[in-house]
Motif scaffolding. Structure first.
Motif, mmCIF file in Angstrom:
data_model
loop_
_atom_site.group_PDB
_atom_site.id
_atom_site.type_symbol
_atom_site.label_atom_id
_atom_site.label_comp_id
_atom_site.label_asym_id
_atom_site.label_seq_id
_atom_site.Cartn_x
_atom_site.Cartn_y
_atom_site.Cartn_z
ATOM 1 N N MET A 1 0.830 -1.211 0.000
ATOM 2 C CA MET A 1 0.000 0.000 0.000
ATOM 3 C C MET A 1 0.863 1.259 0.000
ATOM 4 O O MET A 1 0.538 2.243 -0.638
ATOM 5 N N ILE A 2 1.993 1.204 0.720
ATOM 6 C CA ILE A 2 2.871 2.376 0.755
ATOM 7 C C ILE A 2 3.471 2.628 -0.636
ATOM 8 O O ILE A 2 3.541 3.776 -1.101
ATOM 9 N N GLU A 3 3.889 1.553 -1.296
ATOM 10 C CA GLU A 3 4.442 1.702 -2.649
ATOM 11 C C GLU A 3 3.408 2.340 -3.579
ATOM 12 O O GLU A 3 3.746 3.210 -4.391
ATOM 13 N N LYS A 4 2.167 1.897 -3.442
ATOM 14 C CA LYS A 4 1.095 2.442 -4.284
ATOM 15 C C LYS A 4 0.878 3.921 -3.990
ATOM 16 O O LYS A 4 0.676 4.730 -4.896
ATOM 17 N N MET A 5 0.946 4.283 -2.705
ATOM 18 C CA MET A 5 0.774 5.689 -2.329
ATOM 19 C C MET A 5 1.881 6.552 -2.927
ATOM 20 O O MET A 5 1.632 7.632 -3.468
ATOM 21 N N TYR A 6 3.131 6.072 -2.855
ATOM 22 C CA TYR A 6 4.230 6.833 -3.450
ATOM 23 C C TYR A 6 4.048 6.957 -4.967
ATOM 24 O O TYR A 6 4.350 8.003 -5.559
ATOM 25 N N GLU A 7 3.555 5.921 -5.587
ATOM 26 C CA GLU A 7 3.303 5.979 -7.026
ATOM 27 C C GLU A 7 2.272 7.059 -7.338
ATOM 28 O O GLU A 7 2.425 7.833 -8.287
ATOM 29 N N GLN A 8 1.232 7.134 -6.520
ATOM 30 C CA GLN A 8 0.209 8.170 -6.712
ATOM 31 C C GLN A 8 0.784 9.566 -6.498
ATOM 32 O O GLN A 8 0.281 10.539 -7.055
ATOM 33 N N MET A 9 1.842 9.666 -5.681
ATOM 34 C CA MET A 9 2.482 10.948 -5.402
ATOM 35 C C MET A 9 3.604 11.259 -6.394
ATOM 36 O O MET A 9 4.371 12.199 -6.193
ATOM 37 N N GLY A 10 3.709 10.470 -7.449
ATOM 38 C CA GLY A 10 4.632 10.797 -8.528
ATOM 39 C C GLY A 10 6.007 10.170 -8.442
ATOM 40 O O GLY A 10 6.924 10.591 -9.150
ATOM 41 N N ILE A 11 6.171 9.155 -7.583
ATOM 42 C CA ILE A 11 7.468 8.495 -7.438
ATOM 43 C C ILE A 11 7.452 7.182 -8.227
ATOM 44 O O ILE A 11 6.613 6.311 -7.985
ATOM 45 N N SER A 12 8.396 7.053 -9.145
ATOM 46 C CA SER A 12 8.462 5.829 -9.955
ATOM 47 C C SER A 12 8.949 4.656 -9.122
ATOM 48 O O SER A 12 9.573 4.834 -8.063
ATOM 49 N N ARG A 13 8.703 3.450 -9.607
ATOM 50 C CA ARG A 13 9.133 2.257 -8.883
ATOM 51 C C ARG A 13 10.654 2.216 -8.753
ATOM 52 O O ARG A 13 11.203 1.802 -7.724
ATOM 53 N N GLU A 14 11.386 2.655 -9.790
ATOM 54 C CA GLU A 14 12.845 2.636 -9.759
ATOM 55 C C GLU A 14 13.382 3.564 -8.659
ATOM 56 O O GLU A 14 14.282 3.197 -7.893
ATOM 57 N N VAL A 15 12.826 4.769 -8.585
ATOM 58 C CA VAL A 15 13.259 5.718 -7.559
ATOM 59 C C VAL A 15 12.889 5.198 -6.171
ATOM 60 O O VAL A 15 13.683 5.282 -5.226
ATOM 61 N N TYR A 16 11.704 4.632 -6.041
ATOM 62 C CA TYR A 16 11.252 4.108 -4.755
ATOM 63 C C TYR A 16 12.168 2.986 -4.270
ATOM 64 O O TYR A 16 12.636 2.994 -3.120
ATOM 65 N N ASP A 17 12.452 2.023 -5.132
ATOM 66 C CA ASP A 17 13.276 0.876 -4.744
ATOM 67 C C ASP A 17 14.692 1.308 -4.350
ATOM 68 O O ASP A 17 15.251 0.828 -3.360
ATOM 69 N N PHE A 18 15.273 2.195 -5.151
ATOM 70 C CA PHE A 18 16.619 2.685 -4.854
ATOM 71 C C PHE A 18 16.637 3.408 -3.504
ATOM 72 O O PHE A 18 17.523 3.184 -2.663
ATOM 73 N N SER A 19 15.642 4.258 -3.255
ATOM 74 C CA SER A 19 15.565 5.014 -2.005
ATOM 75 C C SER A 19 15.384 4.095 -0.811
ATOM 76 O O SER A 19 15.968 4.322 0.257
ATOM 77 N N GLN A 20 14.574 3.045 -0.978
ATOM 78 C CA GLN A 20 14.358 2.106 0.114
ATOM 79 C C GLN A 20 15.653 1.378 0.479
ATOM 80 O O GLN A 20 15.920 1.133 1.655
ATOM 81 N N ARG A 21 16.451 1.024 -0.501
ATOM 82 C CA ARG A 21 17.718 0.359 -0.223
ATOM 83 C C ARG A 21 18.648 1.274 0.592
ATOM 84 O O ARG A 21 19.332 0.819 1.508
ATOM 85 N N ILE A 22 18.645 2.544 0.227
ATOM 86 C CA ILE A 22 19.465 3.512 0.969
ATOM 87 C C ILE A 22 18.959 3.613 2.406
ATOM 88 O O ILE A 22 19.740 3.557 3.367
ATOM 89 N N TRP A 23 17.656 3.747 2.574
ATOM 90 C CA TRP A 23 17.076 3.904 3.913
ATOM 91 C C TRP A 23 17.361 2.689 4.786
ATOM 92 O O TRP A 23 17.701 2.810 5.971
ATOM 93 N N ASP A 24 17.244 1.507 4.219
ATOM 94 C CA ASP A 24 17.490 0.276 4.981
ATOM 95 C C ASP A 24 18.902 0.249 5.569
ATOM 96 O O ASP A 24 19.130 -0.328 6.628
ATOM 97 N N SER A 25 19.835 0.898 4.882
ATOM 98 C CA SER A 25 21.224 0.894 5.344
ATOM 99 C C SER A 25 21.499 1.917 6.444
ATOM 100 O O SER A 25 22.589 1.947 7.012
ATOM 101 N N LEU A 26 20.512 2.755 6.746
ATOM 102 C CA LEU A 26 20.738 3.885 7.649
ATOM 103 C C LEU A 26 20.093 3.732 9.016
ATOM 104 O O LEU A 26 20.198 4.624 9.850
#
Length: 431
Positions: free
Chosen positions: A1-26
């Motif tokens: 559901m969160i991924e879908k919400m970000y998509e509705q807010m204009g974030i592509s799947r590629e940007v979302y996945d890359f950002s999540q990987r960064i966040w997981d490391s922090l």
């Protein structure tokens, strides 16, 4: 559901996945930021309890403001938080530049010299000092200025500083944050080392620290390591996103008294100055400031890790210890700066539909672009970014009242850079 919400807010799947990987490391890094926030939260609550903050303190006054309980108590709270003799916290101080100008103009006299041992000050102080000609500058009043640049690696030029301190040197201004430069922010420890060096040369020097963007990022403040004055803005860290205006000075009693006479009038000083209806926001904003600052720090760390991984120069570096909330990213071209700021604006809850463009702002020597969809106009503890349109074409990101908003804002900047073709949408090589 969160991924879908970000998509509705204009974030592509590629940007979302890359950002999540960064966040997981922090997540481990974020725990340390929360520990500093918890310490500072206790410090703020302790100061409020010690000074018996009550409901009556939140009410405010009008007119002359004589015997303003809330105003006077708030200044005692600030003095305790910063471990200083006194403080001046007023809505009549319009911004950080005004607070700094007030500190300088009240504690320097004709024939004195002002020294900056950390290089050029922030752009808006150039006209205050007289580096750029302006009516009412320190230069017009016969106050001279001397500057010692930092060494190429960002260290202090101790030999140059020793030579620069002269008989007329009265006040030293130390800018903690980087301003529109890509130099390191100064830690409280480094500031203390510099102050000890200066005082060994000339014990009666007034050491003033421009503390903007640095409050509550560490468990100590520059006043804990020898600063005679610390100065800042309430629409940055200490206002917690609620203060609608204002600035503060905390330090030695004589320095604060001088500033109060300059702010109001000789003979009146701190006794006058109605607090109107802002005290509730000042107190509650200060109460929230440690956690809000922590959210801004998390957002800055996230931004550093995103853009360093993509190959852009960042200051501070992704793994570096933080001493303020500002994150600089150098793009090397104006298009990157503009796209980044437009992404921040698109993430805003207020004025998210507006497209920022560079313009000739008062106090700056080049066009500046500013993105700030804020509840308080110009508040840089809220999600914001800005930068001068001149080499090296760096953008300066700061703020976020919540970590979730900061995360979304940085994702939106990356999305904008992808859309403009400045960054490739293929992030697989950066995983």
């Amino acid at each position: 559901m969160i991924e879908k919400m970000y998509e509705q807010m204009g974030i592509s799947r590629e940007v979302y996945d890359f950002s999540q990987r960064i966040w997981d490391s922090l997540k481990g890094r974020f725990e340390k930021i929360d520990q500093v926030s918890e310490y500072n939260q206790m410090k703020v609550i302790g100061a409020m309890q010690k000074n018996k903050v009550s409901e009556a303190c939140l009410l405010g006054t009008t007119g002359y403001g004589y015997n303003d309980l809330g105003r006077d108590t708030l200044e005692a709270v600030y003095a305790d938080i910063f471990h200083t003799q006194d403080a001046l916290v007023r809505p009549q101080i319009t911004c950080g530049t005004h607070a700094l100008a007030l500190a300088l103009m009240s504690n320097l006299r004709p024939g004195d010299e002002l020294l900056s041992p950390v290089g050029k000050p922030y752009d808006t102080l150039e006209e205050v000092i007289g580096i750029r000609e302006s009516k009412g500058s320190l230069k017009e009043y016969g106050i001279t200025y001397r500057q010692v640049d930092l060494l190429p690696g960002g260290g202090f030029d101790y030999e140059g500083i020793r030579k620069a301190v002269g008989e007329r040197t009265k006040l030293v201004t130390i800018q903690r944050s980087k301003g529109y430069q890509t130099r390191p922010t100064l830690s409280v420890s480094a500031i203390g080392e510099l102050i000890r060096f200066l005082k060994a040369i000339k014990p009666d020097l007034i050491c003033m620290v421009d503390n903007c963007y640095g409050e509550f990022t560490e468990i100590t403040e520059p006043s804990d390591v020898g600063a005679d004055l610390v100065v800042g803005s309430l629409i940055k860290n200490p206002g917690g996103g609620l203060a609608p205006i204002g600035g503060y000075l905390a330090g030695k009693k004589e320095c604060i008294e001088n500033a109060s006479f300059r702010l109001t009038s000789p003979g009146l000083g701190k006794e006058v100055g109605a607090s109107l209806q802002v005290l509730n926001a000042f107190y509650q904003g200060l109460f929230l400031a440690p956690s809000v600052t922590a959210n801004a720090l998390k957002s800055a760390v996230f931004a550093a890790n995103i853009y360093e991984r993509l190959g852009f120069p960042v200051v501070p570096c992704a793994g570096e210890e933080r001493h303020d909330i500002i994150q600089a990213v150098t793009f090397g071209n104006p298009q990157g700066v503009i796209a980044f700021c437009q992404g921040i604006q698109q993430a805003a809850a207020v004025d998210g539909h507006v497209t920022p463009e560079p313009w000739d702002m008062p106090g700056y020597d080049s066009p500046v672009i500013m993105a700030a969809g804020a509840f308080v106009s110009g508040s840089s503890i809220e999600l914001s970014a800005d930068g001068p349109i001149k080499p090296p074409y760096a953008v300066y990101f700061q703020g976020a009242l919540t970590w979730q908003h900061g995360k979304f804002g940085i994702m939106k900047t990356l999305q904008k850079l992808v859309e403009k073709g400045i960054v490739s949408a293929d992030f697989t090589s950066f995983s």
